[in-house]
Design a protein around this motif. Structure first.
Motif, PDB file in Angstrom:
ATOM      1  N   ASP A  20       0.816  -1.212   0.000  1.00  0.00           N
ATOM      2  CA  ASP A  20       0.000   0.000   0.000  1.00  0.00           C
ATOM      3  C   ASP A  20       0.853   1.266   0.000  1.00  0.00           C
ATOM      4  N   ILE A  22       3.218   2.159   2.184  1.00  0.00           N
ATOM      5  CA  ILE A  22       3.445   2.715   3.518  1.00  0.00           C
ATOM      6  C   ILE A  22       4.769   2.194   4.056  1.00  0.00           C
ATOM      7  N   ASP A  72      -5.277  12.940   6.482  1.00  0.00           N
ATOM      8  CA  ASP A  72      -5.516  11.998   5.380  1.00  0.00           C
ATOM      9  C   ASP A  72      -4.470  10.884   5.362  1.00  0.00           C
ATOM     10  N   GLU A  73      -3.228  11.221   5.653  1.00  0.00           N
ATOM     11  CA  GLU A  73      -2.168  10.200   5.678  1.00  0.00           C
ATOM     12  C   GLU A  73      -2.365   9.225   6.843  1.00  0.00           C
ATOM     13  N   VAL A  75      -5.236   8.456   8.171  1.00  0.00           N
ATOM     14  CA  VAL A  75      -6.383   7.639   7.766  1.00  0.00           C
ATOM     15  C   VAL A  75      -5.936   6.564   6.776  1.00  0.00           C
ATOM     16  N   ARG A  76      -5.079   6.904   5.825  1.00  0.00           N
ATOM     17  CA  ARG A  76      -4.594   5.925   4.830  1.00  0.00           C
ATOM     18  C   ARG A  76      -3.832   4.788   5.513  1.00  0.00           C
ATOM     19  N   ILE A  77      -2.985   5.119   6.480  1.00  0.00           N
ATOM     20  CA  ILE A  77      -2.234   4.099   7.221  1.00  0.00           C
ATOM     21  C   ILE A  77      -3.193   3.212   8.008  1.00  0.00           C
ATOM     22  N   GLU A  79      -6.403   2.681   7.445  1.00  0.00           N
ATOM     23  CA  GLU A  79      -7.208   1.863   6.532  1.00  0.00           C
ATOM     24  C   GLU A  79      -6.408   0.683   5.989  1.00  0.00           C
ATOM     25  N   SER A  80      -5.136   0.871   5.714  1.00  0.00           N
ATOM     26  CA  SER A  80      -4.292  -0.230   5.253  1.00  0.00           C
ATOM     27  C   SER A  80      -4.209  -1.309   6.326  1.00  0.00           C
ATOM     28  N   ARG A  83      -7.633  -3.018   6.606  1.00  0.00           N
ATOM     29  CA  ARG A  83      -7.905  -3.863   5.439  1.00  0.00           C
ATOM     30  C   ARG A  83      -7.197  -5.217   5.589  1.00  0.00           C
TER      31      ARG A  83
END
Length: 103
Positions: A20, A22, A72-73, A75-77, A79-80, A83
């Motif tokens: 992803d 990260i 946002d970053e 949240v992206r981490i 969510e990864s 998931r």
């Protein structure tokens, strides 16, 4: 930290997070008394050793973080992480009872 009996390994999680985009690092310090630099240094250690420090070294992972991350970053981490771990919903595979990234 990931439990010994988790349905995945730290390596599995590392690969998913890296896929992803990260950044992450293995926790390299853990029990500093096990490092070669300590061979000729006198220090005190409890009779039972330092089992938590050993566990951090064996099972911990640090994500690339910075005080400059945007919401946002983060949240992206998160969510990864979610998931990847959602495949085992309801299973407690975190050594501390939960991931610090679970929302």
């Amino acid at each position: 930290m990931i439990n010994d009996d988790a349905p995945f390994t730290r390596s599995d999680m590392r690969k998913a997070i890296e896929a992803d985009g990260i950044d992450r690092r293995t926790v390299w310090s853990g029990n500093v008394t096990r490092h070669l630099m300590m061979d000729n240094i006198e220090y005190c250690e409890p009779d039972e050793g330092l089992p938590v420090a050993d566990a951090v070294f064996e099972h911990g992972m640090a994500l690339g973080t910075s005080h400059g991350l945007t919401e946002d970053e983060v949240v992206r981490i998160t969510e990864s992480n979610n998931r990847f771990t959602s495949k085992w919903k309801g299973t407690n595979f975190w050594a501390l009872g939960r991931s610090v990234l679970s929302l």
